[in-house]
Motif scaffolding. Structure first.
Motif, short mmCIF file in Angstrom:
data_model
loop_
_atom_site.label_atom_id
_atom_site.label_comp_id
_atom_site.label_asym_id
_atom_site.label_seq_id
_atom_site.Cartn_x
_atom_site.Cartn_y
_atom_site.Cartn_z
N SER A 18 23.67 101.53 35.27
CA SER A 18 23.99 101.18 33.90
C SER A 18 22.80 100.51 33.23
CB SER A 18 25.20 100.24 33.86
OG SER A 18 24.91 99.04 34.56
N ARG A 19 22.72 100.67 31.94
CA ARG A 19 21.69 99.99 31.16
C ARG A 19 22.05 98.51 31.06
NH1 ARG A 19 17.51 101.19 28.06
NH2 ARG A 19 16.94 99.73 26.39
N ILE A 20 21.03 97.66 31.07
CA ILE A 20 21.23 96.22 30.88
C ILE A 20 20.89 95.90 29.44
CG2 ILE A 20 20.56 93.91 31.62
CD1 ILE A 20 19.69 95.09 34.29
N PRO A 21 21.88 95.67 28.60
CA PRO A 21 21.57 95.39 27.20
C PRO A 21 20.92 94.02 27.05
CG PRO A 21 23.91 95.08 27.60
CD PRO A 21 23.32 95.63 28.88
N PHE A 22 20.15 93.85 25.98
CA PHE A 22 19.55 92.55 25.73
C PHE A 22 20.63 91.50 25.50
CE2 PHE A 22 17.86 89.33 22.76
CZ PHE A 22 16.92 88.76 23.60
N PHE A 23 21.73 91.89 24.86
CA PHE A 23 22.83 90.96 24.62
C PHE A 23 24.14 91.72 24.69
CE2 PHE A 23 25.93 88.88 21.84
CZ PHE A 23 25.99 87.64 22.46
N VAL A 318 9.20 84.83 28.31
CA VAL A 318 8.01 84.81 29.17
C VAL A 318 6.84 85.33 28.36
CG1 VAL A 318 9.24 85.06 31.35
CG2 VAL A 318 8.52 87.11 30.10
N GLU A 319 5.65 84.90 28.74
CA GLU A 319 4.43 85.44 28.14
C GLU A 319 3.77 86.35 29.18
OE1 GLU A 319 1.83 82.65 26.14
OE2 GLU A 319 3.50 81.23 25.97
N VAL A 320 3.36 87.52 28.74
CA VAL A 320 2.85 88.56 29.63
C VAL A 320 1.55 89.10 29.06
CG1 VAL A 320 3.37 90.73 30.81
CG2 VAL A 320 5.23 89.16 30.20
N ASP A 321 0.55 89.26 29.91
CA ASP A 321 -0.74 89.76 29.45
C ASP A 321 -0.60 91.12 28.75
OD1 ASP A 321 -1.94 87.50 30.42
OD2 ASP A 321 -2.72 88.45 32.25
N ASP A 322 0.12 92.03 29.39
CA ASP A 322 0.36 93.35 28.80
C ASP A 322 1.81 93.41 28.35
OD1 ASP A 322 0.39 95.97 28.02
OD2 ASP A 322 0.09 96.81 30.02
N ARG A 323 2.12 92.63 27.31
CA ARG A 323 3.51 92.54 26.85
C ARG A 323 4.07 93.90 26.43
NH1 ARG A 323 5.00 90.11 22.04
NH2 ARG A 323 3.60 91.59 21.01
N ASP A 324 3.32 94.64 25.62
CA ASP A 324 3.85 95.89 25.11
C ASP A 324 4.05 96.92 26.22
OD1 ASP A 324 3.77 94.71 22.64
OD2 ASP A 324 1.91 95.69 22.01
N GLY A 325 3.16 96.89 27.22
CA GLY A 325 3.33 97.79 28.36
C GLY A 325 4.59 97.45 29.13
N LEU A 326 4.85 96.16 29.33
CA LEU A 326 6.06 95.74 30.04
C LEU A 326 7.31 96.12 29.26
CD1 LEU A 326 7.53 94.28 32.33
CD2 LEU A 326 7.23 92.15 31.03
N VAL A 327 7.30 95.92 27.95
CA VAL A 327 8.47 96.28 27.14
C VAL A 327 8.77 97.77 27.28
CG1 VAL A 327 9.29 96.53 24.76
CG2 VAL A 327 8.22 94.39 25.50
N THR A 337 15.06 94.37 25.78
CA THR A 337 14.26 93.17 25.54
C THR A 337 14.16 92.97 24.04
OG1 THR A 337 12.18 94.41 25.51
CG2 THR A 337 12.86 93.45 27.63
N GLU A 338 13.66 91.79 23.64
CA GLU A 338 13.35 91.52 22.24
C GLU A 338 12.01 90.81 22.18
OE1 GLU A 338 14.62 92.28 19.36
OE2 GLU A 338 16.44 93.29 20.06
N VAL A 339 11.20 91.15 21.19
CA VAL A 339 9.91 90.49 21.00
C VAL A 339 10.10 89.34 20.01
CG1 VAL A 339 7.57 90.73 20.12
CG2 VAL A 339 8.56 92.53 21.54
N TYR A 340 9.91 88.13 20.48
CA TYR A 340 9.97 86.92 19.66
C TYR A 340 8.56 86.34 19.57
CZ TYR A 340 15.09 86.60 20.16
OH TYR A 340 16.44 86.83 20.12
N TYR A 341 7.85 86.48 18.54
CA TYR A 341 8.04 87.27 17.33
C TYR A 341 6.81 88.16 17.22
CZ TYR A 341 11.64 83.82 16.54
OH TYR A 341 12.74 83.02 16.69
N PRO A 342 6.91 89.35 16.66
CA PRO A 342 5.77 90.27 16.72
C PRO A 342 4.61 89.88 15.82
CG PRO A 342 7.58 91.24 15.49
CD PRO A 342 8.11 89.99 16.10
N VAL A 372 7.82 87.81 25.20
CA VAL A 372 8.96 88.73 25.20
C VAL A 372 10.16 88.01 25.78
CG1 VAL A 372 8.32 89.72 27.46
CG2 VAL A 372 9.79 91.01 25.90
N ALA A 373 11.32 88.29 25.21
CA ALA A 373 12.57 87.69 25.68
C ALA A 373 13.31 88.67 26.58
CB ALA A 373 13.44 87.29 24.49
N LEU A 374 13.83 88.14 27.67
CA LEU A 374 14.58 88.94 28.64
C LEU A 374 16.08 88.76 28.42
CD1 LEU A 374 12.44 88.01 31.77
CD2 LEU A 374 12.14 89.97 30.23
#
Length: 401
Positions: A18-23, A318-327, A337-342, A372-374
């Protein structure tokens, strides 16, 4: 047809995981449905669906929960900010210092209230407004400073308070995310002239649509706020139809809370402390799995609480060096996920006329590139937290090959 209370997880299983929704709060609504239904029936029987007796009851219960002298229910957290600024004395053209790293409503509320937002940078090891940056941003036109309590912690209210007192500034709080957060026993939003709460569905205490509240210990601020939310009318208007004929004292708006939202919030308020504890447990699980991974910084989990601070986790960031790649990786793996804030506020197109350039507020700009928010909510399971962490580890392992 699917039931409104069906489980998204069950519906999305298909042939794979199943997909894990952000909320997701479907399980919460299933558990609370008897209480919600009972409250909604009371609204129907009462026959007043906005600004009625259910709203009055919710305000009283929130006053008990927060310890505020006054809680004023309105139709959104954004409207609560606009009303708070006006009720606390903002005049046309006054400057309000706000952080560059927050949701855009913090700054647009200042504009809607007639003021001018002045952006300042955030702390080096957190996400709150930097007291030193506030001091640097003060001008002769500055009237207020509005710190924002973000994600799981309060802004440095003692440091900001010292700067405000030195310059004669009024402190108002964007405490929209901060239900359950306290400093030395005093609830967020009560550490200055007033604060706000948002009950947007994904918030720690969420409605089924938009709703918000202003909270204050100042009688005059509360009196003005009550007028502003109901077209500027004086006297008692809550739960009374005759209030429509009361004199209009100030130019207000239509920002009344719907009673159906109050009905849902009253039911969910009974579980609020349990939900806060559950969110904290899940956040600690994330920290335990992710702390120390290369390219990942668990800043909220690593920073020590200030003396007297009671936290409540709204978002696990969390802060990630390659945030967009992880998303992208997590999305492909079925994790929301959600990007706070782009984009930091000083670089938003709507504030281009203020003349900021990239590099002006470096910490805010850095976080906007990496944060990025998990998924985090009371209905989330430990197994799903572990699955998110497994996918993050898988992504990081792939980058080091």
């Amino acid at each position: 047809m699917k039931s409104a209370l069906s489980s998204p997880a069950a519906d999305e299983r298909g042939g794979g995981r199943s997909r894990i929704p952000f909320f997701d709060q479907s399980d919460t609504f299933r558990r609370l449905w008897p209480e919600i239904e009972e409250n909604c029936v009371r609204v129907m029987d009462d026959g007043k669906f906005s600004h009625g007796s259910m709203v009055a009851e919710f305000e009283r219960e929130m006053e008990r929960y927060t310890g505020a002298r006054h809680v004023v229910g309105v139709n959104s957290g954004t409207d609560a900010l606009v009303i708070l600024l006006r009720a606390a004395g903002l005049r046309p053209g006054d400057e309000v210092i706000v952080p560059a790293y927050t949701f855009v409503a913090t700054a647009t509320a200042v504009v809607h209230a007639g003021g001018v937002p002045v952006f300042a940078d955030i702390e080096a090891h957190g996400y709150g407004l930097s007291p030193d940056a506030v001091a640097d941003a003060v001008t002769p036109r500055t009237r207020m400073v509005m710190p924002v309590h973000l994600f799981d912690r309060l802004a440095d209210m003692e440091g900001i308070g010292r700067v405000a007192r030195a310059h004669g500034l009024t402190v108002v709080e964007d405490s929209a995310e901060a239900v359950g957060m306290r400093l030395h026993g005093k609830h967020a939003g009560l550490l200055g002239a007033g604060g706000v709460l948002s009950f947007f569905p994904a918030k720690t205490l969420g409605a089924v649509g938009d709703a918000g509240a202003l909270l204050t210990d100042d009688d005059a601020v509360a009196e003005t706020a009550r007028m502003l939310r109901h077209h500027g009318r004086s006297g008692r208007t809550l739960a009374e139809f005759p209030g429509i004929s009361n004199p209009t004292v100030v130019v207000g708006g239509n920002s009344k809370m719907d009673d159906i939202q109050a009905a849902v919030l009253l039911a969910k308020l009974t579980r609020l402390d349990a939900d806060i504890r559950r969110r904290a447990e899940l956040s600690r699980r994330y920290d335990g799995r992710l702390r120390g991974l290369p390219g990942v910084r668990t800043v909220p989990g690593d920073a020590a609480a200030r003396p007297g601070e009671e936290r409540a986790v709204y978002v696990h960031l969390v802060e990630v060096d390659d945030r967009d790649g992880l998303v992208a990786h997590l999305d492909a793996a079925g994790v929301g996920t959600e990007v706070y804030y782009p984009r930091p506020l000083h670089l938003q197109p709507c504030f281009a006329h203020l003349g900021h350039r990239p590099g002006d507020l470096p910490r805010a700009e850095e976080v906007c590139r990496s944060a990025v928010a998990l998924p985090l909510y009371a209905d989330l399971s430990e197994e799903r937290v572990d699955r998110v962490c497994d996918e993050i580890e898988r992504f990081l392992a792939g980058r080091t090959r």
